[in-house]
Design a protein around this motif. Structure first.
Motif, PDB file in Angstrom:
ATOM      1  N   LYS A   1       0.809  -1.218   0.000  1.00 12.82           N
ATOM      2  CA  LYS A   1       0.000   0.000   0.000  1.00 12.82           C
ATOM      3  C   LYS A   1       0.846   1.273   0.000  1.00 12.82           C
ATOM      4  N   LYS A   2       2.167   1.117   0.116  1.00 12.36           N
ATOM      5  CA  LYS A   2       3.033   2.294   0.096  1.00 12.36           C
ATOM      6  C   LYS A   2       2.894   3.080  -1.205  1.00 12.36           C
ATOM      7  N   PRO A   3       2.860   2.420  -2.388  1.00 14.16           N
ATOM      8  CA  PRO A   3       2.661   3.188  -3.634  1.00 14.16           C
ATOM      9  C   PRO A   3       1.363   3.995  -3.646  1.00 14.16           C
TER      10      PRO A   3
ATOM     11  N   PHE B   1      -1.782   7.143 -10.867  1.00 16.14           N
ATOM     12  CA  PHE B   1      -2.820   6.452 -10.096  1.00 16.14           C
ATOM     13  C   PHE B   1      -3.080   5.060 -10.675  1.00 16.14           C
ATOM     14  N   PHE B   2      -3.013   4.947 -12.000  1.00 15.45           N
ATOM     15  CA  PHE B   2      -3.225   3.656 -12.666  1.00 15.45           C
ATOM     16  C   PHE B   2      -2.157   2.644 -12.244  1.00 15.45           C
ATOM     17  N   ILE B   3      -0.904   3.076 -12.248  1.00 24.54           N
ATOM     18  CA  ILE B   3       0.204   2.199 -11.853  1.00 24.54           C
ATOM     19  C   ILE B   3       0.093   1.806 -10.384  1.00 24.54           C
ATOM     20  N   ALA B   4      -0.228   2.805  -9.527  1.00 21.22           N
ATOM     21  CA  ALA B   4      -0.374   2.521  -8.097  1.00 21.22           C
ATOM     22  C   ALA B   4      -1.524   1.551  -7.842  1.00 21.22           C
TER      23      ALA B   4
ATOM     24  N   LYS C   1      -0.500  -1.997  -8.564  1.00 23.96           N
ATOM     25  CA  LYS C   1       0.333  -2.573  -7.510  1.00 23.96           C
ATOM     26  C   LYS C   1      -0.474  -2.906  -6.260  1.00 23.96           C
ATOM     27  N   ALA C   2      -1.434  -2.044  -5.945  1.00 20.69           N
ATOM     28  CA  ALA C   2      -2.270  -2.240  -4.752  1.00 20.69           C
ATOM     29  C   ALA C   2      -3.692  -1.791  -5.082  1.00 20.69           C
ATOM     30  N   PRO C   3      -4.510  -2.690  -5.676  1.00 19.62           N
ATOM     31  CA  PRO C   3      -5.880  -2.331  -6.086  1.00 19.62           C
ATOM     32  C   PRO C   3      -6.682  -1.704  -4.950  1.00 19.62           C
ATOM     33  N   SER C   4      -7.334  -0.592  -5.273  1.00 20.97           N
ATOM     34  CA  SER C   4      -8.101   0.135  -4.263  1.00 20.97           C
ATOM     35  C   SER C   4      -9.210   0.930  -4.940  1.00 20.97           C
TER      36      SER C   4
END
Length: 203
Positions: free
Chosen positions: A3-5, A128-131, A134-137
């Motif tokens: 969740k850091k990203p 935001f797409f890349i993040a 990495k951690a779907p939200s």
């Protein structure tokens, strides 16, 4: 930590949107363009939305998976309310400008700066797409969709700034209303979806 990203994306979103708010606010006031001014308020709303996103993501660190999903859904719900308020504000001010038009000063320099902010928003959306990959939200997904929607809102603002002195109607007011309706529909749809999840745990 996965969740850091997401947290870093939220912090970057806050900083970028606040700078865009200041830039567009200056241009909106200097040119007396309602569409640009409303676009600046939209960026201010996005700044608060990113702050809510960070809070929701940080809160989810300490919760179970189910509680984390609900916390992020609640964050998305609050973000959508902020966006809806911005949309309604656009519609109100746009209607006022249509009935009571004011002179707008077009500037090629201002138009170039506003155009550049579209590319900034595209880059922010890609972040935001890349993040989110990495951690779907749901929070990041909402910010992602809002970033790309903002590109079209800003495009309307540029059109309003360009056309207002070339067409004998309050075109910036019309674009503000169109933008406000688009933003409101997007936000209200999200509010309903997240409200259903918060009540029934089903999207």
């Amino acid at each position: 930590m996965l969740k850091k990203p997401a947290v870093m994306a939220g912090i970057a979103g806050c900083a970028v949107n606040f700078v865009l708010f200041l830039v567009k606010l200056y241009i909106g006031i200097a040119s007396n363009s309602l569409s640009v001014y409303c676009d600046s308020i939209n960026n201010l709303g996005d700044t608060f939305a990113c702050a809510v996103a960070i809070l929701g993501i940080l809160l989810s660190f300490k919760l179970s998976e189910k509680e984390s999903d609900r916390a992020q859904s609640l964050g998305d719900f609050v973000i959508s309310i902020l966006i809806a308020v911005c949309g309604i504000y656009f519609v109100y001010n746009g209607a006022d400008r249509i009935f009571y038009p004011l002179p707008v000063s077009y500037s090629l320099k201002y138009a170039a700066v506003i155009t550049a902010t579209i590319f900034v928003k595209i880059l922010l959306g890609l972040m935001f797409f890349i993040a989110n990959k990495k951690a779907p939200s749901p929070i990041l997904k909402a910010l992602l969709l809002d970033s790309f929607l903002d590109c079209f809102i800003t495009l309307f603002a540029i059109m309003g700034l360009f056309l207002v002195n070339r067409i004998n109607i309050a075109v910036d007011g019309i674009f503000a209303v169109i933008s406000g309706v688009a933003i409101s529909v997007f936000a209200i749809k999200n509010i309903i979806g997240e409200a259903k999840f918060l009540v029934n745990d089903k999207r």
